[in-house]
Write an enzyme that holds these catalytic residues in place. Sequence first.
Site, PDB file in Angstrom:
ATOM      1  N   ASN A   1       0.857  -1.184   0.000  1.00  0.00           N
ATOM      2  CA  ASN A   1       0.000   0.000   0.000  1.00  0.00           C
ATOM      3  C   ASN A   1       0.895   1.237   0.000  1.00  0.00           C
ATOM      4  O   ASN A   1       2.049   1.191   0.434  1.00  0.00           O
ATOM      5  CB  ASN A   1      -0.908   0.020   1.235  1.00  0.00           C
ATOM      6  CG  ASN A   1      -1.893   1.170   1.203  1.00  0.00           C
ATOM      7  OD1 ASN A   1      -2.439   1.510   0.147  1.00  0.00           O
ATOM      8  ND2 ASN A   1      -2.126   1.792   2.345  1.00  0.00           N
TER       9      ASN A   1
ATOM     10  N   HIS B   1       0.829   5.218   1.345  1.00  0.00           N
ATOM     11  CA  HIS B   1       0.076   6.068   2.271  1.00  0.00           C
ATOM     12  C   HIS B   1       0.757   7.433   2.361  1.00  0.00           C
ATOM     13  O   HIS B   1       1.971   7.510   2.590  1.00  0.00           O
ATOM     14  CB  HIS B   1       0.012   5.411   3.654  1.00  0.00           C
ATOM     15  CG  HIS B   1      -0.769   6.228   4.634  1.00  0.00           C
ATOM     16  ND1 HIS B   1      -2.145   6.245   4.624  1.00  0.00           N
ATOM     17  CD2 HIS B   1      -0.368   7.075   5.597  1.00  0.00           C
ATOM     18  CE1 HIS B   1      -2.565   7.081   5.566  1.00  0.00           C
ATOM     19  NE2 HIS B   1      -1.504   7.596   6.178  1.00  0.00           N
TER      20      HIS B   1
ATOM     21  N   SER C   1       4.777   6.948   2.350  1.00  0.00           N
ATOM     22  CA  SER C   1       5.358   5.658   2.719  1.00  0.00           C
ATOM     23  C   SER C   1       4.761   4.545   1.859  1.00  0.00           C
ATOM     24  O   SER C   1       3.552   4.514   1.647  1.00  0.00           O
ATOM     25  CB  SER C   1       5.024   5.309   4.180  1.00  0.00           C
ATOM     26  OG  SER C   1       5.367   6.358   5.063  1.00  0.00           O
TER      27      SER C   1
ATOM     28  N   ASP D   1      -3.083   0.812   7.837  1.00  0.00           N
ATOM     29  CA  ASP D   1      -1.899   1.664   7.626  1.00  0.00           C
ATOM     30  C   ASP D   1      -0.810   1.365   8.661  1.00  0.00           C
ATOM     31  O   ASP D   1       0.051   2.209   8.927  1.00  0.00           O
ATOM     32  CB  ASP D   1      -2.263   3.160   7.677  1.00  0.00           C
ATOM     33  CG  ASP D   1      -3.248   3.560   6.582  1.00  0.00           C
ATOM     34  OD1 ASP D   1      -3.205   2.958   5.505  1.00  0.00           O
ATOM     35  OD2 ASP D   1      -4.057   4.465   6.828  1.00  0.00           O
TER      36      ASP D   1
END
Length: 213
Positions: A105, A107, A134, A143
């Site tokens: 992911n 973020h 990040s 997250d």
Amino acid sequence: MKKIAVLISGSGSNLQALIDYQIRANYQITLVISNRPNAYGLERARAAHIATSVIDHTQYSDRTAFDAAMKQTLDHAAVDAIVLAGFMRILTPEFVQHYLGKMLNIHPSLLPKYPGLNTHQRALDAGDTQHGVSVHFVTPELDGGPAILQSVINILPNDNVETLQAKIHLEEHKIYPLVTQWLATGQIHLKDNQVFYQNTQLQQPLIYQNLTS
Ligand code: GRF
């Protein structure tokens, strides 16, 4: 060549960066899934001749049913890794566990700072002088998965949410294809909730600016 699925909900500018990088990468995006039928990223995928699938979360009774449909589609496509690129749904722990170590992911904050939404506003409100983005492995904690690579920007006195968003997007487009390439080539892996880069456990995330300087 590793097969990658990219999950989106919106514009898909990160998807575009991943598409553009493909030509020199060891990954191939073989599927783009959107939970929103009108996500612009679907157009980007079609323009690049990538298969698309819309799995509209509003058509499912709950998260478990939605995630089951996604899992079925992803497993059918036999992808090696999943890249979340502006995918705005919270995934069930079962789903995350199924793809643990294979799902990334991005973020827009320097995690562990500011998980969740409105990260640019929160950085401004806190009076931070630095902000960033990040890329992390996805774990069941939202997250909260360990960060792999971060890019840092300075917050200038005139910055606002829009200027920060624009600056962060530029950084995202540099670091996301890079980390996806690392995953595709086995340069990073997740073990016991820790990131290993070139077989060395990271004590803290890598910083993009240090890589290139
Ligand atoms: C990015 O800012 C990303 O960090 C966040 O969602 C946004 C997606 O933008 N997770 P785009 O759809 O890739 O343009």
